[in-house]
Design an enzyme around this catalytic site. Sequence first.
Site, PDB file in Angstrom:
ATOM      1  CB  SER A 168      -0.872  -0.035   1.260  1.00 13.44           C
ATOM      2  OG  SER A 168      -1.617   1.158   1.381  1.00 13.44           O
ATOM      3  CE  LYS A 194      -4.716  -0.133   0.454  1.00 13.31           C
ATOM      4  NZ  LYS A 194      -5.299  -0.951   1.526  1.00 13.31           N
ATOM      5  CE  LYS A 196      -4.040   3.628   2.502  1.00  9.21           C
ATOM      6  NZ  LYS A 196      -5.321   3.086   3.016  1.00  9.21           N
ATOM      7  CG  ASP A 221      -7.841   2.122   0.930  1.00 12.05           C
ATOM      8  OD1 ASP A 221      -8.976   2.612   1.063  1.00 12.05           O
ATOM      9  OD2 ASP A 221      -7.240   1.527   1.858  1.00 12.05           O
ATOM     10  CD  GLU A 246      -8.784  -1.133   0.896  1.00 11.19           C
ATOM     11  OE1 GLU A 246      -7.884  -1.456   0.070  1.00 11.19           O
ATOM     12  OE2 GLU A 246      -8.577  -1.110   2.116  1.00 11.19           O
ATOM     13  CG  ASP A 271     -10.385  -1.238   5.325  1.00  8.26           C
ATOM     14  OD1 ASP A 271     -10.678  -1.668   6.445  1.00  8.26           O
ATOM     15  OD2 ASP A 271      -9.279  -0.666   5.110  1.00  8.26           O
ATOM     16  CE  LYS A 295      -7.141  -2.508   7.058  1.00 10.51           C
ATOM     17  NZ  LYS A 295      -7.268  -1.038   7.010  1.00 10.51           N
ATOM     18  N   GLY A 323      -3.964  -4.273   6.353  1.00 13.45           N
ATOM     19  CA  GLY A 323      -2.937  -3.979   7.348  1.00 13.45           C
ATOM     20  C   GLY A 323      -3.215  -2.658   8.027  1.00 13.45           C
TER      21      GLY A 323
END
Length: 403
Positions: A168, A194, A196, A221, A246, A271, A295, A323
């Site tokens: 990420s 991934k 952000k 995400d 996400e 998530d 998670k 994570g």
Amino acid sequence: MARVRASELHAPAAARTASLSFPSPVTLSAIEARLVRLPLVEPFETSFGRVETRQIFLVSVESEGIRGWGEVVAFVEPDYSYETVETARHVIRDFFAPALLGTDGRPETKGPLVSLADVPARLARFRGHPMARAGLELALADLLSRLHGRSLSATLGGARSRIPVGVSLGIQPTRDALLDRVARHVELGYRRIKLKIKPAWDVEVLSEVRRRFPTIVLSVDANAAYKPEDLDHLKRFDDFSLLMIEQPLAYDDLLDHAALQRELETAICLDESITGPRAARQALAAGSCRIVNMKVGRVGGYTQAVPIHDLCVATRTPLWCGGMLESGIGRAHNIALASLPGFTLAGDISASRRYFERDLIAPEVTVSEDGFVEVPSGAGLGFEVDVDFVRAGTVALDRHVAA
Ligand code: OSB
Ligand code: MG
């Protein structure tokens, strides 16, 4: 994926609970909660904020000289979720530790623990605080596995000896800085990148990353940075062959995600919204997502994570392990969990070095050139906790003892 009806979504969780029992009843002598300062190798920025130093919240439980270790994944600020390291200290000190140690004067918390399921049972009258609950369950699951002399992966029903992993990448000051990091992590072997994102750090960034890396497995995400009114903007993400987007919308909004998923070709992964087995069941029944991020801290521990896993298997919903910038202790728990057969997509389980100069465990977590993390076979977590290094970094310690 075909839409599923709510009545189809009752997972066969009972079979697993037996393996979450202690070999013989266990009386805890102490529970410790501690905060350990661990600087990140570089700041990590999401749509909700920026972390430079992780305050790692460790939980340990003791019985007859054996310790189990867990991690509470809460942050200092209530940004990813409402919990913080201080709310978790408070509920563990004043409510959860007394209920597990049997020091709260209530008849129903007397006697030894026989199974991990005793944790939700003894905490049943309390609401919320899943990360604090999970920290305790994780520590007990490590202890339980050590007492059985088997790995945590085996305890949970793990089926894999190595786990495919992705990375990420936080929001960067410049596009070039991001392109650099993408190149570096593709080179290191990570199997999925991934990014952000947030409004104004999305479409242009994505089109540049896609132009430079046309074939990598790519996802994004948003950490809830968009609104239903952004539909036309979000539709543009369909141009980038993303594995998933996400948590585009609010953390507590399953209905608008369902409406958005109907309009997007790209799969939505939830998530923040998957707060437990019930939310998972409702999200899949409503069509709010096609992929689930797990998670264990967010859902409140293994007793909640395993039924969600089983539900994803039963509905053929792709699942992966997320994570929370964990230390090696939380990372080792994620590795054990992600060894279950339903984790079909690469997890956000990076090497220790991705985040920390030195980790709290030995050996540190490493990623192979082809993007896998090995599942250890030793008892419990399968990693040594570096207790001296933990002590050296400890900035707060609460010790709760049995009467
Ligand atoms: O939403 O998955 C998330 C980090 C902090 C808070 C939330 C998230 C993340 C990550 C990084 O994406 C996951 C990791 O590598 O630990
Ligand atoms: Mg996320």
